[in-house]
Design an enzyme around this catalytic site. Structure first.
Site, PDB file in Angstrom:
ATOM      1  N   ASN A  43      -1.106   5.391   4.829  1.00  0.00           N
ATOM      2  CA  ASN A  43      -1.637   4.668   5.992  1.00  0.00           C
ATOM      3  C   ASN A  43      -1.078   5.313   7.252  1.00  0.00           C
ATOM      4  O   ASN A  43      -0.071   6.007   7.221  1.00  0.00           O
ATOM      5  CB  ASN A  43      -1.163   3.218   5.951  1.00  0.00           C
ATOM      6  CG  ASN A  43      -1.686   2.474   4.750  1.00  0.00           C
ATOM      7  OD1 ASN A  43      -1.166   2.607   3.658  1.00  0.00           O
ATOM      8  ND2 ASN A  43      -2.727   1.711   4.944  1.00  0.00           N
ATOM      9  N   ASP A  98       0.849  -1.202   0.000  1.00  0.00           N
ATOM     10  CA  ASP A  98       0.000   0.000   0.000  1.00  0.00           C
ATOM     11  C   ASP A  98       0.881   1.248   0.000  1.00  0.00           C
ATOM     12  O   ASP A  98       0.565   2.258  -0.627  1.00  0.00           O
ATOM     13  CB  ASP A  98      -0.887  -0.013   1.258  1.00  0.00           C
ATOM     14  CG  ASP A  98      -2.198   0.728   1.085  1.00  0.00           C
ATOM     15  OD1 ASP A  98      -2.373   1.403   0.057  1.00  0.00           O
ATOM     16  OD2 ASP A  98      -3.051   0.645   1.993  1.00  0.00           O
ATOM     17  N   CYS A 146      -3.718   5.485  -2.553  1.00  0.00           N
ATOM     18  CA  CYS A 146      -4.230   4.618  -3.613  1.00  0.00           C
ATOM     19  C   CYS A 146      -4.454   5.490  -4.837  1.00  0.00           C
ATOM     20  O   CYS A 146      -5.077   6.545  -4.741  1.00  0.00           O
ATOM     21  CB  CYS A 146      -5.537   3.955  -3.169  1.00  0.00           C
ATOM     22  SG  CYS A 146      -6.362   3.015  -4.466  1.00  0.00           S
TER      23      CYS A 146
HETATM   24  P1  HMG Z   1      -9.556  -5.286 -16.360  1.00  0.00           P
HETATM   25  O1  HMG Z   1      -8.934  -4.417 -17.403  1.00  0.00           O
HETATM   26  O2  HMG Z   1     -11.029  -5.234 -16.193  1.00  0.00           O
HETATM   27  O3  HMG Z   1      -9.086  -6.802 -16.518  1.00  0.00           O
HETATM   28  O4  HMG Z   1      -8.835  -4.957 -14.981  1.00  0.00           O
HETATM   29  P2  HMG Z   1      -9.205  -7.846 -17.652  1.00  0.00           P
HETATM   30  O5  HMG Z   1      -9.447  -9.173 -17.001  1.00  0.00           O
HETATM   31  O6  HMG Z   1     -10.153  -7.380 -18.716  1.00  0.00           O
HETATM   32  O7  HMG Z   1      -7.727  -7.865 -18.272  1.00  0.00           O
HETATM   33  C1  HMG Z   1      -7.159  -6.745 -18.954  1.00  0.00           C
HETATM   34  C2  HMG Z   1      -5.691  -7.019 -19.180  1.00  0.00           C
HETATM   35  O8  HMG Z   1      -4.997  -7.120 -17.929  1.00  0.00           O
HETATM   36  C3  HMG Z   1      -5.430  -8.349 -19.887  1.00  0.00           C
HETATM   37  O9  HMG Z   1      -4.222  -8.206 -20.631  1.00  0.00           O
HETATM   38  C4  HMG Z   1      -5.182  -9.302 -18.741  1.00  0.00           C
HETATM   39  O10 HMG Z   1      -4.406 -10.429 -19.098  1.00  0.00           O
HETATM   40  C5  HMG Z   1      -4.415  -8.408 -17.774  1.00  0.00           C
HETATM   41  P3  HMG Z   1      -4.248  -8.079 -22.247  1.00  0.00           P
HETATM   42  O11 HMG Z   1      -4.951  -9.315 -22.698  1.00  0.00           O
HETATM   43  O12 HMG Z   1      -5.050  -6.840 -22.533  1.00  0.00           O
HETATM   44  O13 HMG Z   1      -2.812  -7.988 -22.605  1.00  0.00           O
HETATM   45  N1  HMG Z   1      -4.563  -8.843 -16.390  1.00  0.00           N
HETATM   46  C6  HMG Z   1      -3.542  -9.102 -15.572  1.00  0.00           C
HETATM   47  N2  HMG Z   1      -2.207  -9.040 -15.754  1.00  0.00           N
HETATM   48  C7  HMG Z   1      -1.439  -9.379 -14.700  1.00  0.00           C
HETATM   49  N3  HMG Z   1      -1.927  -9.755 -13.496  1.00  0.00           N
HETATM   50  C8  HMG Z   1      -3.267  -9.814 -13.281  1.00  0.00           C
HETATM   51  C9  HMG Z   1      -4.120  -9.484 -14.353  1.00  0.00           C
HETATM   52  N4  HMG Z   1      -5.463  -9.454 -14.474  1.00  0.00           N
HETATM   53  C10 HMG Z   1      -5.730  -9.068 -15.718  1.00  0.00           C
HETATM   54  N5  HMG Z   1      -3.731 -10.191 -12.099  1.00  0.00           N
HETATM   55  C11 HMG Z   1      -8.088  -5.705 -12.832  1.00  0.00           C
HETATM   56  C12 HMG Z   1      -9.243  -5.591 -13.795  1.00  0.00           C
HETATM   57  C13 HMG Z   1      -8.662  -6.141 -11.506  1.00  0.00           C
HETATM   58  C14 HMG Z   1      -7.130  -6.767 -13.339  1.00  0.00           C
HETATM   59  C15 HMG Z   1      -7.363  -4.329 -12.730  1.00  0.00           C
HETATM   60  O14 HMG Z   1      -8.300  -3.305 -12.557  1.00  0.00           O
HETATM   61  C16 HMG Z   1      -6.379  -4.309 -11.583  1.00  0.00           C
HETATM   62  O15 HMG Z   1      -5.372  -4.999 -11.628  1.00  0.00           O
HETATM   63  N6  HMG Z   1      -6.647  -3.496 -10.570  1.00  0.00           N
HETATM   64  C17 HMG Z   1      -5.795  -3.406  -9.379  1.00  0.00           C
HETATM   65  C18 HMG Z   1      -6.057  -2.103  -8.666  1.00  0.00           C
HETATM   66  C19 HMG Z   1      -5.226  -2.043  -7.410  1.00  0.00           C
HETATM   67  O16 HMG Z   1      -4.289  -2.807  -7.198  1.00  0.00           O
HETATM   68  N7  HMG Z   1      -5.559  -1.066  -6.548  1.00  0.00           N
HETATM   69  C20 HMG Z   1      -4.862  -0.834  -5.309  1.00  0.00           C
HETATM   70  C21 HMG Z   1      -5.076  -1.916  -4.314  1.00  0.00           C
HETATM   71  S1  HMG Z   1      -6.585  -1.750  -3.408  1.00  0.00           S
HETATM   72  C22 HMG Z   1      -6.181  -0.645  -2.116  1.00  0.00           C
HETATM   73  O17 HMG Z   1      -5.151  -0.035  -2.152  1.00  0.00           O
HETATM   74  C23 HMG Z   1      -7.089  -0.553  -0.926  1.00  0.00           C
HETATM   75  C24 HMG Z   1      -6.546  -1.297   0.299  1.00  0.00           C
HETATM   76  O18 HMG Z   1      -5.299  -0.770   0.700  1.00  0.00           O
HETATM   77  C25 HMG Z   1      -7.540  -1.147   1.461  1.00  0.00           C
HETATM   78  C26 HMG Z   1      -7.986   0.291   1.689  1.00  0.00           C
HETATM   79  O19 HMG Z   1      -7.136   1.196   1.888  1.00  0.00           O
HETATM   80  O20 HMG Z   1      -9.199   0.484   1.658  1.00  0.00           O
HETATM   81  C27 HMG Z   1      -6.381  -2.794   0.019  1.00  0.00           C
HETATM   82 MG    MG Z   2      -5.029   1.035   1.877  1.00  0.00          MG
END
Ligand code: HMG
Ligand code: MG
Length: 298
Positions: free
Chosen positions: A248, A15, A239
Site C-alpha cells: 500500500n 494488508d 496480496c
Molecule cells: P473456501 O475453501 O471456498 O471455503 O474458501 P469453505 O467455506 O469451503 O471452507 C473451506 C475450509 O475453510 C473449511 O474447513 C472451513 O471451515 C474453513 P475444513 O472443513 O475443510 O476443515 N473456513 C474458515 N476457517 C476459518 N475462518 C474462516 C473460514 N471460512 C472457511 N473465516 C474463503 C473461501 C473465503 C474462506 C477463503 O478463500 C478465504 O479465507 N479467503 C481469504 C482471502 C484473503 O484474505 N485475501 C486477502 C484479503 S483481500 C485484499 O487484500 C484486498 C484489500 O486489501 C483491498 C484491495 O487492495 O483491493 C482488502
Molecule cells: Mg489492499
C-alpha cells in the site's frame, strides 16, 4: 484543501503483513498494532479472520486481537469473509469488521473462491448479525482500476458492486486499486462515478503503489472530495492473489503530503516514521521515502 481533515485507515497490520513470506511472531504483530495506536491514528485494521490455508500469515488472528492493548479512541477493524469469520471475530470482541469482494470475477474467484454474486450472498448473514450486534461494517471493493487476471475493469461494475455493499448496510466503502495500476485521471473518474450513487463522505480510497502512482492518485481523489485514505506504515503489503503488486501507499508519505497541504489528520508524522523504521527493521523491508528522509536512514 486547507483547514481540512482526513481520516487515515492504517491497514499495515493486516494488508501489510498478510503477504510476508515468513511467519512473523505474534508478539511482533501485537507490538506493531500498539505502536501504531500510539501515533494518533483513529483506525488500525488489526488482522483477518479468514481460512488459514488462504492466508497462513494471519492464522493467529485470535491471539493478535486479544493481545493488543486497545485504546478507547482507536477502532480495530478486522476482515471477515463469511459468517464463520464473523463468529470468530465476535468471540474475541471485535466491534468493527470489514467484508471484501471485487469488481472482477476472475480476482474474486481466486481470492475468496466464489463469484461476486455469491460473495454478496455470503455477506447477507454477516450483515444481519452485525446489525443485530451493533457491529460496524466496512465494505471493500478490490480491483477497481484493473485486475491481474482479466485486465481492464469496467467502472460500471465498480459502481454496481460498491452500491450493492452500501445498500446491504456497509457504513463505508473502500475502493481498492489492488495491483496499483491506476493513474490520477482514471482514479478520479472512477471515484466520481461511485460518488454518484454513494455519498462521498462514505467513501475511502485504497491505493497500492506498484507503479509509484499512489500519492498522485490520492491527491486527484482528494480534489474530487474523498477524505478517508487507507495506507500502510512503511508501505508494507501486497496480496498473495495479486502477484507482483507491491505494498500500500506508505502512511508516512501520505502524512508528509497532507501536512504540506495543511490537512489535519491527528497523526504524528515523526512517531509514525519511528514505527515504520522499527517494523521495516524487524521484517528486513525498506523504509518509506519519508521515513528514510526524516530519520536520515538508507
Ligand atoms: P473456501 O475453501 O471456498 O471455503 O474458501 P469453505 O467455506 O469451503 O471452507 C473451506 C475450509 O475453510 C473449511 O474447513 C472451513 O471451515 C474453513 P475444513 O472443513 O475443510 O476443515 N473456513 C474458515 N476457517 C476459518 N475462518 C474462516 C473460514 N471460512 C472457511 N473465516 C474463503 C473461501 C473465503 C474462506 C477463503 O478463500 C478465504 O479465507 N479467503 C481469504 C482471502 C484473503 O484474505 N485475501 C486477502 C484479503 S483481500 C485484499 O487484500 C484486498 C484489500 O486489501 C483491498 C484491495 O487492495 O483491493 C482488502
Ligand atoms: Mg489492499
Amino acid at each position: 484543501m486547507s483547514s481540512d481533515r482526513v481520516r487515515i485507515v492504517e491497514v499495515g497490520p493486516r494488508d501489510g503483513l498478510q503477504n510476508e513470506p515468513y511467519t512473523i511472531p505474534t508478539p511482533v504483530k501485537i507490538e506493531l498494532i500498539d505502536r501504531l495506536s500510539a501515533t494518533g491514528l483513529s483506525v488500525v485494521e488489526a488482522t483477518s479472520f479468514v481460512a488459514a490455508p488462504a492466508i497462513p500469515q494471519l492464522a493467529d488472528a485470535e491471539d493478535v486481537f486479544t493481545g493488543i492493548k486497545p485504546l478507547d479512541e482507536v477502532q480495530y477493524p478486522v476482515l471477515v469473509p463469511n459468517i464463520k469469520g464473523y463468529l470468530r471475530a465476535r468471540q474475541v470482541g471485535a466491534s468493527h469488521i470489514a467484508v471484501f469482494t471485487a469488481a472482477s470475477e476472475a480476482f474474486n474467484r481466486r481470492n475468496i473462491n466464489c463469484s461476486i454474486a455469491e460473495s454478496l450472498e455470503r455477506f447477507a448473514p454477516v450483515m444481519e448479525a452485525a446489525t443485530a450486534d451493533g457491529v460496524t461494517v466496512r465494505g471493500y471493493v478490490s480491483t477497481v482500476l484493473g485486475c491481474p487476471y482479466q485486465g481492464e475493469v469496467d467502472v460500471a461494475e465498480v459502481v454496481r458492486v460498491a452500491r450493492a455493499l452500501f445498500e446491504a448496510g456497509c457504513a463505508e466503502i473502500s475502493l481498492g486499486d489492488t495491483i496499483g495500476v491506476g493513474t490520477p485521471r482514471k482514479a478520479r473518474q472512477m471515484l466520481e462515478a461511485v460518488a454518484e450513487v454513494i455519498p462521498m463522505d462514505r467513501l475511502a480510497v485504497h491505493f497500492h503503489d506498484t507503479y509509484g502512482q499512489a500519492l498522485s492518485n490520492i491527491y486527484a481523489c482528494m480534489e474530487a472530495g474523498v477524505r478517508v485514505i487507507d495506507s500502510s506504515v512503511a508501505g508494507l503489503g501486497g496480496c498473495p492473489y495479486a502477484r507482483g503488486a507491491t505494498g500500500n501507499v506508505a502512511t508516512e508519505d501520505v502524512l508528509y503530503m497532507l501536512n504540506g497541504l495543511g490537512v489535519e489528520t491527528g497523526v504524528d508524522l515523526e512517531a509514525m516514521a519511528r514505527v515504520g523504521d522499527w517494523i521495516a527493521g524487524e521484517l528486513g523491508r525498506p523504509r518509506s521515502r519519508t521515513g528514510q528522509a526524516l530519520l536520515k536512514r538508507s
